[in-house]
Design a protein around this motif. Sequence first.
Motif, PDB file in Angstrom:
ATOM      1  N   GLU A 125       0.881  -1.164   0.000  1.00 20.78           N
ATOM      2  CA  GLU A 125       0.000   0.000   0.000  1.00 20.78           C
ATOM      3  C   GLU A 125       0.921   1.215   0.000  1.00 20.78           C
ATOM      4  OE1 GLU A 125      -2.677   1.250   3.466  1.00 20.78           O
ATOM      5  OE2 GLU A 125      -3.965  -0.049   2.251  1.00 20.78           O
ATOM      6  N   LYS A 147      -5.947   6.276  -2.310  1.00 14.35           N
ATOM      7  CA  LYS A 147      -5.002   5.195  -2.044  1.00 14.35           C
ATOM      8  C   LYS A 147      -4.405   4.690  -3.354  1.00 14.35           C
ATOM      9  CE  LYS A 147      -6.513   1.120  -0.599  1.00 14.35           C
ATOM     10  NZ  LYS A 147      -6.998   0.061   0.317  1.00 14.35           N
ATOM     11  N   GLN A 196     -11.035   9.279   0.539  1.00 14.15           N
ATOM     12  CA  GLN A 196      -9.944   8.324   0.626  1.00 14.15           C
ATOM     13  C   GLN A 196      -9.215   8.320  -0.713  1.00 14.15           C
ATOM     14  OE1 GLN A 196     -10.734   4.093   1.003  1.00 14.15           O
ATOM     15  NE2 GLN A 196      -8.780   3.759   2.033  1.00 14.15           N
ATOM     16  N   ASN A 254      -1.731   5.986   1.421  1.00 18.54           N
ATOM     17  CA  ASN A 254      -3.142   5.867   1.790  1.00 18.54           C
ATOM     18  C   ASN A 254      -3.532   7.065   2.636  1.00 18.54           C
ATOM     19  OD1 ASN A 254      -5.726   5.104   2.407  1.00 18.54           O
ATOM     20  ND2 ASN A 254      -5.184   3.195   3.444  1.00 18.54           N
TER      21      ASN A 254
END
Length: 318
Positions: A21, A36, A34, A24
């Motif tokens: 990831e 990401k 959000q 984020n």
Amino acid sequence: MAKGSLVIEISTLEENSNALELINFYSVSDWGTQLKISLTQNDTVILRHIQGSRQITLETGEGALVRAQPSRIIFSWDAPQRWGQLTIENLDDGSVHTKDVSDPLPVPVVDVHHMTMSPESTRAVSEVLFFTFSDQIEEHGLIPGIVASSPVETPNGPELVQNLRVGDLVSTLDSGPQPIRCLMVRDVPAHGHYQPLRLRAPYFELNQDIMVARNLRLLVEGDMVEYLFGEEEVLINAEHLQDTYSVLPETRLKTIRYYQLLFDRPEILNVAGSSVESLFRPQPSGEDFSDELPVHTEPSRPVLRPFEAYTLKSMRAG
């Protein structure tokens, strides 16, 4: 921000590493945002952008990101025009992979502020060298290479690069005086592969120190060049000449403005006494440029690959 770009630069990754990831961000504001960007084990890059009940999810094809070399990810959007693009640029070999984003979402300015000014609001893995926002659509590649206050030789004598204009004549090694077709200027973070290098006089025949981009190509010649590569002259990226005395990273700056001159063909310019190549503008495969500026098929001289450059540097140092 109805229009802009998010630029992320990452270092080399282990080829067998797990999914990551990369970055984020989550906001509990009224927008409920959000943002990401993730990387799967098979090198698929996934972009997920959510605002309230609206969401876009985008996946690149496999192999868009090569783990064995540093890369730059650029997410650009123009919400009013309903256009966006996710670009993966491999910084060592110059390959580029793009994926269109249909109907992208704008990014609230408050979220940009939180992402960049409040580290606790954004998670980023250690491989992320930096991330930053721009209120412009940022291009991949084509990074100019000369910093202000660098004198460029013209038929009327040296002129600082920032004072030159389109149409001005500049002295070139191969073609004599040539008119500037385009003067490219870009403001970028002074980090990662955007970080400038200081070339110190009197090395490289410089009569003063200058700062340049890592990808600026310098002309190198001599018996060692001909012995190793069978060429009288070659081009070498400034970053491959970095050492502890003649080419040093400039670490004091947060941002940097680069300039570069575009001609009908790649030319060798005299910048503060050193020979450097003008902007090389290749034609991407399968793409058409929307302007009438020149594109180039071959550099002005053979360009050394990284391992060749390191071999030359080690032998010159010895």
